[in-house]
Design a protein around this motif. Structure first.
Motif, PDB file in Angstrom:
ATOM      1  N   GLU A  60      -6.905  -2.704  11.848  1.00  0.00           N
ATOM      2  CA  GLU A  60      -8.100  -3.143  12.576  1.00  0.00           C
ATOM      3  C   GLU A  60      -8.188  -4.669  12.621  1.00  0.00           C
ATOM      4  O   GLU A  60      -8.475  -5.251  13.668  1.00  0.00           O
ATOM      5  N   GLU A  61      -7.918  -5.320  11.511  1.00  0.00           N
ATOM      6  CA  GLU A  61      -8.081  -6.780  11.415  1.00  0.00           C
ATOM      7  C   GLU A  61      -6.901  -7.564  11.987  1.00  0.00           C
ATOM      8  O   GLU A  61      -7.036  -8.744  12.289  1.00  0.00           O
ATOM      9  N   ARG A  74      -9.259   1.044  15.411  1.00  0.00           N
ATOM     10  CA  ARG A  74      -9.651   1.892  14.272  1.00  0.00           C
ATOM     11  C   ARG A  74     -10.114   3.272  14.742  1.00  0.00           C
ATOM     12  O   ARG A  74      -9.709   4.294  14.195  1.00  0.00           O
ATOM     13  N   TYR A  76       0.837  -1.212   0.000  1.00  0.00           N
ATOM     14  CA  TYR A  76       0.000   0.000   0.000  1.00  0.00           C
ATOM     15  C   TYR A  76       0.866   1.255   0.000  1.00  0.00           C
ATOM     16  O   TYR A  76       0.555   2.243  -0.676  1.00  0.00           O
ATOM     17  N   SER A  93      -4.597  -6.379  14.628  1.00  0.00           N
ATOM     18  CA  SER A  93      -4.006  -5.488  15.633  1.00  0.00           C
ATOM     19  C   SER A  93      -2.885  -6.153  16.429  1.00  0.00           C
ATOM     20  O   SER A  93      -1.881  -5.511  16.730  1.00  0.00           O
ATOM     21  N   GLY A 118     -10.144  -4.625  17.471  1.00  0.00           N
ATOM     22  CA  GLY A 118      -9.906  -3.967  16.195  1.00  0.00           C
ATOM     23  C   GLY A 118     -10.730  -2.714  15.979  1.00  0.00           C
ATOM     24  O   GLY A 118     -10.229  -1.711  15.461  1.00  0.00           O
ATOM     25  N   THR A 119     -11.984  -2.738  16.388  1.00  0.00           N
ATOM     26  CA  THR A 119     -12.871  -1.577  16.211  1.00  0.00           C
ATOM     27  C   THR A 119     -12.366  -0.398  17.038  1.00  0.00           C
ATOM     28  O   THR A 119     -12.374   0.751  16.581  1.00  0.00           O
ATOM     29  N   GLU A 175      -7.432   4.290   4.196  1.00  0.00           N
ATOM     30  CA  GLU A 175      -8.537   3.467   4.706  1.00  0.00           C
ATOM     31  C   GLU A 175      -8.158   1.986   4.653  1.00  0.00           C
ATOM     32  O   GLU A 175      -8.429   1.228   5.588  1.00  0.00           O
ATOM     33  N   LYS A 176      -7.512   1.579   3.568  1.00  0.00           N
ATOM     34  CA  LYS A 176      -7.063   0.182   3.438  1.00  0.00           C
ATOM     35  C   LYS A 176      -6.032  -0.156   4.512  1.00  0.00           C
ATOM     36  O   LYS A 176      -6.063  -1.236   5.108  1.00  0.00           O
ATOM     37  N   ILE A 206      -5.726   1.296   7.442  1.00  0.00           N
ATOM     38  CA  ILE A 206      -6.422   1.251   8.738  1.00  0.00           C
ATOM     39  C   ILE A 206      -7.187  -0.060   8.883  1.00  0.00           C
ATOM     40  O   ILE A 206      -7.237  -0.644   9.968  1.00  0.00           O
ATOM     41  N   GLU A 207      -7.761  -0.560   7.794  1.00  0.00           N
ATOM     42  CA  GLU A 207      -8.431  -1.870   7.827  1.00  0.00           C
ATOM     43  C   GLU A 207      -7.455  -2.980   8.224  1.00  0.00           C
ATOM     44  O   GLU A 207      -7.793  -3.869   8.999  1.00  0.00           O
ATOM     45  N   ILE A 208      -6.236  -2.926   7.682  1.00  0.00           N
ATOM     46  CA  ILE A 208      -5.210  -3.919   8.047  1.00  0.00           C
ATOM     47  C   ILE A 208      -4.911  -3.820   9.542  1.00  0.00           C
ATOM     48  O   ILE A 208      -4.822  -4.829  10.236  1.00  0.00           O
TER      49      ILE A 208
END
Length: 198
Positions: free
Chosen positions: A98-99, A177, A69, A101, A173-174, A91-92, A94-96
């Motif tokens: 989150e999923e 984020r 990325y 951590s 994860g949430t 955003e991508k 941050i998703e990594i």
């Protein structure tokens, strides 16, 4: 029986994650991992050639995904649309976070002695460069010029340290984020008001 082998491997990896998170790459012990996984050191070496190999299997693909990325950011032309592209790529990332951590917490905080030792510095340099380039572009549209990017570097460094602390303290994860998005806003909202500008 493949099922049993997968189960043993998964158990080793699960215990290794806990060991690396607590003691870091340098302090982690294959003996401790074997004990917690109810297996022998010899059995671990049937699945992984070394501690480095075990660490790589847990952290490597994630690290390369993040670097991919970052590489995509490098290819973005700085123009009016760049900010939208950056937000999409961020955003991508941050998703990594989150999923994954736990793995990211290990990568950022516990990689000393591994080949990923420099990961945090890579992120500081990346954030500094992206913010500097986008800020320079925005200022040029107003006929202004950035004298230096030292404030941007300080903010980037502080943000990465904050991210590391969030990852170390928060496992959900949430929640990770939510905090990530908050610190991005705190550090970089209205940044141009604090920069050294001509």
């Amino acid at each position: 029986m493949q099922y049993l082998k997968d189960e043993v491997r998964n158990c080793i990896e699960e215990q290794a994650l806990k060991e690396f998170k607590e003691f870091g790459y340098k302090g982690a012990s294959i003996r401790n991992i074997a004990k917690k996984a109810n297996t022998s050191v010899g059995n671990i070496y049937k699945y992984f050639h070394s501690k480095e190999d075990l660490y790589e299997s847990l952290i490597g693909s994630l690290y390369h995904k993040l670097m991919n990325y970052i590489e995509q950011f490098n290819k973005v032309d700085i123009n009016d649309k760049a900010e939208y592209i950056f937000y999409g790529l961020m955003e991508k990332i941050i998703e990594i976070f989150e999923e994954n951590s736990t793995e990211i917490a290990i990568l950022f905080n516990k990689s000393q002695g591994s080949k990923y030792d420099n990961c945090k510095n890579t992120f500081v340099e990346f954030i500094t460069r992206i913010v500097t380039e986008t800020t320079t572009y925005k200022l040029s549209l107003q006929g202004k010029k950035l004298k230096d990017n030292f404030i941007i570097y300080l903010l980037s460094y502080s943000m990465v340290e904050s991210m590391s602390m969030i990852l170390q303290e928060k496992e959900d994860g949430t929640e990770v984020r939510k905090y990530m998005l908050s610190i991005i806003d705190i550090f970089f909202m209205h940044i141009d008001e604090h920069l050294n500008i001509d």
